[in-house]
Design a protein around this motif. Structure first.
Motif, PDB file in Angstrom:
ATOM      1  N   GLY A 123      11.075   1.412  16.582  1.00 20.66           N
ATOM      2  CA  GLY A 123      10.745   2.810  16.371  1.00 20.66           C
ATOM      3  C   GLY A 123      11.762   3.585  15.574  1.00 20.66           C
ATOM      4  N   ILE A 124      12.849   2.931  15.149  1.00 18.34           N
ATOM      5  CA  ILE A 124      13.891   3.630  14.407  1.00 18.34           C
ATOM      6  C   ILE A 124      13.447   3.941  12.977  1.00 18.34           C
ATOM      7  N   GLY A 125      12.373   3.312  12.525  1.00 19.86           N
ATOM      8  CA  GLY A 125      11.850   3.582  11.183  1.00 19.86           C
ATOM      9  C   GLY A 125      12.114   2.471  10.195  1.00 19.86           C
ATOM     10  N   LYS A 126      12.329   1.240  10.685  1.00 16.62           N
ATOM     11  CA  LYS A 126      12.642   0.115   9.791  1.00 16.62           C
ATOM     12  C   LYS A 126      11.477  -0.178   8.839  1.00 16.62           C
ATOM     13  N   THR A 127      10.271  -0.244   9.391  1.00 11.66           N
ATOM     14  CA  THR A 127       9.112  -0.564   8.558  1.00 11.66           C
ATOM     15  C   THR A 127       8.879   0.506   7.501  1.00 11.66           C
ATOM     16  N   ARG A 128       8.908   1.757   7.915  1.00  9.13           N
ATOM     17  CA  ARG A 128       8.657   2.847   6.969  1.00  9.13           C
ATOM     18  C   ARG A 128       9.691   2.851   5.860  1.00  9.13           C
ATOM     19  N   LEU A 129      10.935   2.594   6.225  1.00  4.26           N
ATOM     20  CA  LEU A 129      12.003   2.577   5.228  1.00  4.26           C
ATOM     21  C   LEU A 129      11.847   1.371   4.303  1.00  4.26           C
ATOM     22  N   ALA A 130      11.469   0.215   4.850  1.00  9.44           N
ATOM     23  CA  ALA A 130      11.282  -0.980   4.029  1.00  9.44           C
ATOM     24  C   ALA A 130      10.169  -0.785   3.012  1.00  9.44           C
ATOM     25  N   VAL A 131       9.087  -0.151   3.428  1.00  4.65           N
ATOM     26  CA  VAL A 131       7.978   0.111   2.506  1.00  4.65           C
ATOM     27  C   VAL A 131       8.422   1.026   1.373  1.00  4.65           C
ATOM     28  N   GLU A 132       9.224   2.041   1.707  1.00  8.13           N
ATOM     29  CA  GLU A 132       9.701   2.971   0.679  1.00  8.13           C
ATOM     30  C   GLU A 132      10.658   2.278  -0.289  1.00  8.13           C
ATOM     31  N   VAL A 133      11.530   1.434   0.248  1.00  6.31           N
ATOM     32  CA  VAL A 133      12.437   0.670  -0.618  1.00  6.31           C
ATOM     33  C   VAL A 133      11.633  -0.226  -1.550  1.00  6.31           C
ATOM     34  N   ALA A 134      10.659  -0.930  -0.994  1.00 10.67           N
ATOM     35  CA  ALA A 134       9.844  -1.841  -1.797  1.00 10.67           C
ATOM     36  C   ALA A 134       9.103  -1.094  -2.898  1.00 10.67           C
ATOM     37  N   ALA A 135       8.560   0.072  -2.566  1.00  8.09           N
ATOM     38  CA  ALA A 135       7.848   0.861  -3.576  1.00  8.09           C
ATOM     39  C   ALA A 135       8.796   1.321  -4.677  1.00  8.09           C
ATOM     40  N   SER A 136      10.049   1.603  -4.314  1.00  6.29           N
ATOM     41  CA  SER A 136      11.020   2.093  -5.291  1.00  6.29           C
ATOM     42  C   SER A 136      11.403   1.036  -6.314  1.00  6.29           C
ATOM     43  N   ARG A 145       0.845  -1.202   0.000  1.00  3.94           N
ATOM     44  CA  ARG A 145       0.000   0.000   0.000  1.00  3.94           C
ATOM     45  C   ARG A 145       0.880   1.253   0.000  1.00  3.94           C
ATOM     46  N   ALA A 146       0.304   2.318  -0.481  1.00  2.41           N
ATOM     47  CA  ALA A 146       1.023   3.595  -0.444  1.00  2.41           C
ATOM     48  C   ALA A 146       1.243   4.012   1.000  1.00  2.41           C
ATOM     49  N   ALA A 147       2.418   4.550   1.290  1.00  2.00           N
ATOM     50  CA  ALA A 147       2.725   4.986   2.653  1.00  2.00           C
ATOM     51  C   ALA A 147       1.858   6.179   3.025  1.00  2.00           C
ATOM     52  N   PRO A 148       1.342   6.204   4.271  1.00  2.00           N
ATOM     53  CA  PRO A 148       0.441   7.284   4.660  1.00  2.00           C
ATOM     54  C   PRO A 148       1.148   8.603   4.936  1.00  2.00           C
ATOM     55  N   THR A 149       2.475   8.558   5.118  1.00  2.00           N
ATOM     56  CA  THR A 149       3.223   9.777   5.438  1.00  2.00           C
ATOM     57  C   THR A 149       4.449   9.867   4.546  1.00  2.00           C
ATOM     58  N   SER A 150       5.031  11.056   4.466  1.00  2.00           N
ATOM     59  CA  SER A 150       6.235  11.257   3.667  1.00  2.00           C
ATOM     60  C   SER A 150       7.450  10.716   4.414  1.00  2.00           C
ATOM     61  N   LEU A 151       8.467  10.308   3.644  1.00  2.00           N
ATOM     62  CA  LEU A 151       9.722   9.837   4.228  1.00  2.00           C
ATOM     63  C   LEU A 151      10.682  11.021   4.297  1.00  2.00           C
ATOM     64  N   ILE A 152      11.178  11.288   5.480  1.00  2.00           N
ATOM     65  CA  ILE A 152      12.008  12.478   5.693  1.00  2.00           C
ATOM     66  C   ILE A 152      13.399  12.060   6.154  1.00  2.00           C
ATOM     67  N   GLY A 153      14.399  12.665   5.537  1.00  2.00           N
ATOM     68  CA  GLY A 153      15.773  12.495   5.983  1.00  2.00           C
ATOM     69  C   GLY A 153      16.404  11.167   5.647  1.00  2.00           C
ATOM     70  N   ARG A 154      15.876  10.437   4.667  1.00  2.00           N
ATOM     71  CA  ARG A 154      16.387   9.105   4.370  1.00  2.00           C
ATOM     72  C   ARG A 154      16.800   8.941   2.905  1.00  2.00           C
ATOM     73  N   ALA A 155      16.909  10.011   2.139  1.00  2.00           N
ATOM     74  CA  ALA A 155      17.132   9.884   0.701  1.00  2.00           C
ATOM     75  C   ALA A 155      18.400   9.091   0.382  1.00  2.00           C
ATOM     76  N   GLY A 156      19.514   9.444   1.024  1.00  2.00           N
ATOM     77  CA  GLY A 156      20.757   8.738   0.754  1.00  2.00           C
ATOM     78  C   GLY A 156      20.702   7.287   1.176  1.00  2.00           C
ATOM     79  N   GLU A 157      20.163   7.038   2.355  1.00  2.16           N
ATOM     80  CA  GLU A 157      20.062   5.679   2.860  1.00  2.16           C
ATOM     81  C   GLU A 157      19.121   4.841   1.993  1.00  2.16           C
ATOM     82  N   LEU A 158      18.049   5.477   1.533  1.00  2.00           N
ATOM     83  CA  LEU A 158      17.096   4.788   0.667  1.00  2.00           C
ATOM     84  C   LEU A 158      17.783   4.281  -0.590  1.00  2.00           C
ATOM     85  N   ALA A 159      18.571   5.120  -1.235  1.00  2.00           N
ATOM     86  CA  ALA A 159      19.264   4.722  -2.459  1.00  2.00           C
ATOM     87  C   ALA A 159      20.237   3.583  -2.202  1.00  2.00           C
TER      88      ALA A 159
END
Length: 867
Positions: free
Chosen positions: A204-217, A171-185
């Motif tokens: 709470g470090i943001g593992k799930t949110r980051l994983a969803v963004e990686v998967a969407a990418s 599913r689309a993430a409900p919030t924007s991803l902030i401060g992770r652009a370099g790590e995401l790539a």
């Protein structure tokens, strides 16, 4: 130049299932393509795998060649055309137009011809369907795609496979991803380079949110989709394979564990699997991931956990805290607004929270009722572990104290409700919160508390299959709340209340099923399956047989109609205890356990069915007992419809059969016995009786039975009845009836002269039975497909399929099956038929299903070309 690119859809499966046949088919394919291209002035300059690349000086010539080839090709070939400048070097072309033609082709489906706007704009007198603007991989600007329409070409295709098309459940993430652009790539690169990447770090470090963004990418790189498995709701490690299987629609196969069944089902799929929140079930998750990666070389896994899975070749990736600037940006966005003079205090808060996103979001959520300075001052009091003198303490304590601080802002009623609601798995609604919350409040007071918790970001509103609002917690919050519940000594009673609540819904849900609102009962099961699984586990472990049996009964009964067979194993688990206790629900447990027949355990199914007869009163006529005549169809699995008929007769004699299931079952059994005259007489008035029950499942099953009775005497009436039954089953989401009616329609439509509709019926039935693991029945629609293929002159695949599908159930339920086999033997010869049948018999359920899909596609192409 105009370039034509082609490719055979599903060629890998064809090579793997029958390489010799594929060589023959490919030679014919190559001959047709070369002939069509050259006869229209084209130059076939390259082969790419099983496809071809050709150049034309005229766009119209390229289109004519594509039409000519598609009309004659027997394999499902997708084609793409694009026009532009190119450079010819050493017999090969180079340029952007070729890349565009390749990407246009990749967006298509077997039998489809797609044109880029660069080609379409140069044509006149050609029928084209505008498919709109689409984004193609490696093409910077959107491209307008057109579908070529011409006599003899199929036109009904799914949407193009472009970047807008996504499969899976991400599913689309409900919030924007902030401060992770370099790590995401960097993580995206790691996922492309490694088959298993695990994001680790504190809660709470943001593992799930980051994983969803990686998967969407990277989603566009996986044709079979990205699938997210939220393991937070799984409290029992042994249930991890079940939870994953439920998301994928995989059911345990005979002779295999659930873990093995999942791994087998994924073989050959190009998927990214995201396993989220593995830390509390790390060993079970690791075992499942290892099995999947061992079975399939085309699946990749992205996991999140507080620790690595410990598997070979795993690429662990520690997720870092946000830097101060990114943390301040996150705080400001979640708080919606902060003034410039508050910025130093915000920076102080973010530093004290070590840049942990969840802690920052919890702090920002308080801004509606506190100033930043008050938040900062409270951190000094509540989060002593965040200061330098306590940096040696384990990092997860940081988040725990952040959550403790958040709890400290709640009043006692909010705290208690949140703690009590931690017993839910997979979410809850207002009614269940009232039942388990135990705060002594009425519904509206509880609603106010839930609303307050949502506003404070401790609960989130979740999606539901019904109109009811559902709530869920972040897993970190749920775990903290559960720890507090245990510390208070209230966990045992809360879990008992949880189980009693779901058991108490039995009568209401069965009444709902026995009404025109039946589909709402199925929707409830979809929403609550995780809770039902958890409630059963707690009740069974606690020795609460009454609660466990009620949960098994309602879930097993409704699950049968949905082709969800997990409750059969629950029933089997507690049958011996119920038998020793002479429990009043023993007969119903036997009845639910009989469902194991559908996953291939016919012998056990018969044993449970016979046990249910010895316990349940013969004259019982409640909702659950209406299942008896359907479960007694287990005897078809051993080719004994006479036994089914005898039990249905006895049932009719002893009970009022208000839903007409016994009568409908008797009709089906009589037809399987070739007692046609009696079956027709018994079917007279059957539909009217079912209509009087006002029960969609009863009516759609009665229409199936009525159509079966009249299939030879009144084929048009039979066909109309089955079509009506299928519409009712689909409209009410009665998947079990949808499958069996589609299965019947495969043969009825074939006999009526509509083989394309027959192929549609075969596709639905085979897909449903494969996805649900209905191993004991899938042979029937496969045998129906073989019957149809024989009529279409596709003798070898028909014989191969019959090698798998010639079961006792197929023998007694498909009229003319012996004639089909005799005809195939006469056409192919006994030796060839036996060789092909042995080949089919050796196939797995997944392999024969894939083979069947390919034959359906080829038969459909053949029929459409002949139009």
């Amino acid at each position: 130049m105009t370039f034509l690119f082609t490719d055979i859809e599903g060629s890998t499966h064809r090579w793997e299932s029958d390489a010799d046949a594929m060589r023959v088919d490919l030679a014919a394919h190559d001959s047709v393509l070369r002939s069509a291209i050259e006869s229209h002035g084209g130059f076939l300059f390259k082969h790419t795998g099983d496809g071809a690349c050709a150049a034309f000086a005229s766009p119209r010539s390229a289109v004519d060649a594509a039409i000519d080839a598609q009309r004659r090709l027997m394999l499902p070939v997708r084609m793409g055309l694009a026009t532009g400048e190119a450079e010819l070097r050493d017999g090969d072309y180079f340029g952007t137009a070729l890349n565009r033609a390749s990407r246009v082709m990749t967006a298509g489906h077997g039998g489809q011809v797609l044109l880029a706007d660069s080609t379409a704009a140069l044509l006149s007198g050609v029928a084209l369907t505008d498919l709109g603007q689409h984004r193609l991989r490696d093409v910077t600007q959107p491209v307008a795609l057109y579908q070529l329409c011409a006599p003899g070409l199929r036109t009904d295709f799914p949407r193009p496979r472009t970047l807008e098309f996504r499969s899976g459940n991400l599913r689309a993430a409900p919030t924007s991803l902030i401060g992770r652009a370099g790590e995401l790539a960097d993580i995206v690169s790691a996922v492309r380079a490694h088959r298993l990447v695990t994001l680790t770090g504190v809660g709470g470090i943001g593992k799930t949110r980051l994983a969803v963004e990686v998967a969407a990418s990277v989603a566009d790189e996986y044709p079979d989709g990205v699938w997210l498995f939220e393991l937070a709701a799984v409290t029992d490690p042994a249930s991890v394979p079940d939870a994953v299987a439920a998301v994928l629609g995989v059911t345990q196969q005979p002779g295999k564990t659930v873990c093995e069944s999942v791994a087998t089902a994924l073989d050959g799929r190009e998927r990214l699997l995201v396993f989220d929140n593995c830390e509390h079930v790390v060993d079970a998750a690791a075992d499942l991931v290892a099995a999947i990666l061992h079975q399939s070389a085309t699946v990749r896994v992205l996991a999140t956990s507080r620790e690595g899975l410990g598997l070979p070749d795993e690429k662990p990736w520690r997720v870092q805290s946000l830097d101060v600037n990114a943390a301040v940006e996150l705080f400001a966005e979640r708080a919606e607004s902060i003034s410039p003079d508050e910025l130093p205090a915000v920076q102080d808060v973010c530093r004290r929270l070590d840049g942990i996103p969840l802690a920052i979001e919890l702090a920002a959520s308080r801004m509606s009722s506190m100033s930043v300075g008050e938040v900062r001052d409270r951190l000094d009091h509540r989060f002593q572990l965040l200061v330098g003198s306590r940096r040696g303490v384990e990092r997860h304590q940081t988040l725990r104290h952040a959550v403790a601080w958040s709890f400290g802002l709640l009043d006692e009623r909010e705290k208690k409700l949140l703690e009590l609601c931690s017993v839910f798995a997979g979410g809850f609604d207002l009614q269940s919160a009232c039942a388990v919350g135990g705060v002594g409040e009425d519904e509206y007071a509880t609603l106010d508390l839930l609303d307050a918790l949502v506003r404070k970001s401790l609960l989130v509103v979740a999606k539901s299959s019904t109109a009811r609002t559902r709530y869920s917690m972040l897993e970190t919050i749920r775990q903290y709340a559960e720890d507090e519940l245990v510390a208070r000594g209230l966990a045992g009673e809360a879990r008992r209340a949880h189980g009693r609540y779901f058991a108490s819904r039995e009568a209401e849900l069965l009444d709902l099923w026995d009404s025109p609102r039946q589909r709402d009962a199925y929707a409830w099961i979809i929403d609550e399956l995780a809770n039902l699984r958890t409630a059963f586990r707690w009740a069974a472990d606690d020795g609460d047989l009454d609660t466990a049996a009620a949960i098994v009964t309602v879930t097993g009964f409704l699950g049968l109609w949905m082709e969800v067979y997990e409750p059969a194993a629950w029933a089997e688990e507690i049958i011996d205890v119920a038998k020793s206790a002479n429990h009043s629900r023993l007969g119903e447990l036997y009845l639910v356990a009989t469902t194991c027949q559908l996953v291939g355990r016919t012998g056990d199914g018969i044993r449970y069915a016979e046990a249910s007869h010895s316990v349940l009163p013969a004259d019982l006529d409640d909702v659950v007992s209406s299942l008896i005549p359907l479960q007694d169809s287990v005897y078809l699995g051993i080719g004994r419809p006479d036994l089914w008929a005898g039990l249905c007769r006895a049932r009719l004699t002893a009970s009022s059969d208000t839903r007409a299931f016994a009568r409908a079952g008797l009709v089906m059994a009589l037809m399987a016995m070739d007692e046609h005259a009696e079956a027709i007489a018994m079917a007279d008035g059957l539909i009217e009786a079912a209509e009087a029950a006002d029960n969609p499942a009863a009516l759609s099953f009665a229409l199936l039975s009525y159509g079966t009775a009249l299939r030879d005497a009144e084929p048009e009436i039979s066909l109309a009845a089955a079509r009506r039954g299928l519409r009712i089953a689909k409209d009410n989401q009665i998947r079990a009836n949808e499958s069996v009616l589609a299965m019947a329609l495969c043969k009825y439509e074939a006999d009526s002269g509509d083989p394309l509709a027959a192929l549609d019926g075969a596709t639905v039935a085979i897909r449903n039975y494969h996805d649900s693991g209905t191993a004991s029945v899938i042979g029937v629609p496969l045998a129906n497909l073989a019957y149809l293929l024989d009529r279409l002159g596709r003798y070898e695949p028909a014989a191969t399929i019959l090698g798998y599908a010639h079961t006792p159930m197929a023998e007694v339920t498909i009229p003319g099956l012996d004639g089909t086999i005799a005809h195939l033997r006469s056409v192919l010869g006994d030796t060839t038929y036996e060789e092909l049948a042995r080949k089919g018999e050796a196939m797995t359920m997944a392999t024969i299903t894939g083979f069947a899909y390919e034959q359906i596609d080829q038969a459909r192409a053949q029929l459409e070309q002949a139009r």
